[in-house]
Design a protein around this motif. Sequence first.
Motif, short mmCIF file in Angstrom:
data_model
loop_
_atom_site.label_atom_id
_atom_site.label_comp_id
_atom_site.label_asym_id
_atom_site.label_seq_id
_atom_site.Cartn_x
_atom_site.Cartn_y
_atom_site.Cartn_z
N MET A 187 1.88 -7.82 -28.30
CA MET A 187 3.42 -8.33 -28.99
C MET A 187 4.14 -6.75 -28.40
O MET A 187 5.36 -6.76 -28.61
CB MET A 187 3.62 -8.71 -30.20
N ASP A 188 3.82 -5.70 -29.46
CA ASP A 188 4.20 -4.12 -29.30
C ASP A 188 4.89 -3.85 -28.08
O ASP A 188 5.36 -2.60 -27.25
CB ASP A 188 2.98 -3.23 -30.07
N TYR A 189 3.68 -4.50 -26.42
CA TYR A 189 4.55 -3.66 -25.60
C TYR A 189 6.00 -4.96 -25.21
O TYR A 189 6.72 -4.22 -24.76
CB TYR A 189 3.48 -4.41 -24.65
N LEU A 190 5.88 -6.09 -25.18
CA LEU A 190 7.12 -6.64 -25.01
C LEU A 190 8.15 -5.96 -26.14
O LEU A 190 9.65 -6.23 -25.42
CB LEU A 190 7.05 -8.06 -25.40
N THR A 191 8.00 -6.30 -27.45
CA THR A 191 8.96 -5.14 -28.13
C THR A 191 9.80 -3.84 -27.72
O THR A 191 10.92 -3.83 -27.35
CB THR A 191 8.71 -4.92 -29.62
N ALA A 192 8.75 -3.10 -27.25
CA ALA A 192 9.27 -1.61 -26.88
C ALA A 192 9.81 -2.00 -25.10
O ALA A 192 10.75 -1.55 -25.00
CB ALA A 192 8.11 -1.36 -25.88
N PHE A 193 9.21 -3.37 -24.60
CA PHE A 193 9.92 -3.31 -23.15
C PHE A 193 11.71 -3.83 -23.20
O PHE A 193 12.51 -3.49 -22.78
CB PHE A 193 9.22 -4.26 -22.42
N LEU A 194 11.50 -4.37 -24.32
CA LEU A 194 13.41 -4.96 -24.57
C LEU A 194 14.11 -4.36 -25.21
O LEU A 194 14.92 -3.99 -24.77
CB LEU A 194 13.35 -6.01 -25.93
N VAL A 195 13.25 -3.50 -25.99
CA VAL A 195 14.48 -2.69 -26.66
C VAL A 195 14.38 -1.16 -25.91
O VAL A 195 15.83 -1.26 -24.97
CB VAL A 195 13.46 -1.70 -27.93
N GLY A 196 13.55 -0.77 -25.03
CA GLY A 196 13.80 0.00 -23.33
C GLY A 196 14.72 -0.39 -22.53
O GLY A 196 15.25 -0.54 -23.07
N GLY A 197 14.39 -1.83 -22.33
CA GLY A 197 14.95 -2.56 -21.03
C GLY A 197 16.48 -2.34 -22.09
O GLY A 197 18.06 -2.21 -21.37
N ALA A 198 16.78 -2.87 -23.13
CA ALA A 198 18.38 -3.12 -23.93
C ALA A 198 19.26 -1.07 -23.75
O ALA A 198 20.47 -1.52 -23.56
CB ALA A 198 18.56 -3.37 -25.04
N PHE A 199 18.21 -0.24 -23.81
CA PHE A 199 19.07 0.69 -23.91
C PHE A 199 19.11 1.15 -22.58
O PHE A 199 20.04 1.11 -21.92
CB PHE A 199 18.47 2.17 -24.69
N CYS A 200 18.63 0.91 -21.67
CA CYS A 200 19.10 0.45 -20.13
C CYS A 200 20.07 -0.45 -19.54
O CYS A 200 20.96 0.65 -18.74
CB CYS A 200 17.80 0.41 -19.27
N ILE A 201 20.13 -1.03 -19.81
CA ILE A 201 21.37 -1.95 -19.81
C ILE A 201 22.07 -1.45 -20.02
O ILE A 201 23.79 -1.22 -19.38
CB ILE A 201 21.18 -3.62 -20.32
N VAL A 202 22.37 -0.63 -21.35
CA VAL A 202 24.27 -0.53 -21.64
C VAL A 202 24.00 1.00 -20.89
O VAL A 202 25.27 1.07 -20.50
CB VAL A 202 23.60 0.59 -23.65
N GLY A 203 23.31 2.37 -20.92
CA GLY A 203 23.59 2.84 -19.19
C GLY A 203 23.82 2.65 -18.14
O GLY A 203 24.66 3.22 -17.64
N GLN A 204 23.10 1.55 -18.14
CA GLN A 204 23.91 0.68 -16.51
C GLN A 204 25.02 0.48 -16.87
O GLN A 204 26.31 0.46 -15.98
CB GLN A 204 22.68 -0.68 -16.02
N LEU A 205 25.37 -0.57 -17.68
CA LEU A 205 27.35 -0.60 -17.54
C LEU A 205 27.69 0.50 -17.73
O LEU A 205 29.17 0.23 -17.87
CB LEU A 205 26.70 -1.17 -19.53
#
Length: 118
Positions: free
Chosen positions: A1-19
């Motif tokens: 579950m820790d890996y999924l959480t890290a992936f989702l939160v880190g991915g959210a930061f990446c989405i904001v940067g891409q936007l």
Amino acid sequence: MDYLTAFLVGGAFCIVGQLLMDHTKLTPPRILVIFVTAGAILTGLGIYGPLVDAVGTGASVPLPGFGYSLVKGAVEGAATDGWAGALTGGVKNTAAGITAAIAFGYLIALLCTPRTKK
């Protein structure tokens, strides 16, 4: 579950940067500075620390996490060594990350041929 959480939160930061790159005229270096500064400001306001505690690596590894580490180190350094600690604590906290960024950046520069965008 820790890996999924890290992936989702880190991915959210990446989405904001891409936007930001896609829908504004901000350049990637300016977005980098915005992320690091936002992490530092949110840490100073006491907001980013609880986020790191809640989601762990997903919030501490991306660029806002670097700002978090700088401010956290400066605060810890100030508590132990006063003004000198406030100035050096952030660098002590982030020295490994800075060293890795320089070393890997140099290695990639040796291995790849840089080109400008057209």
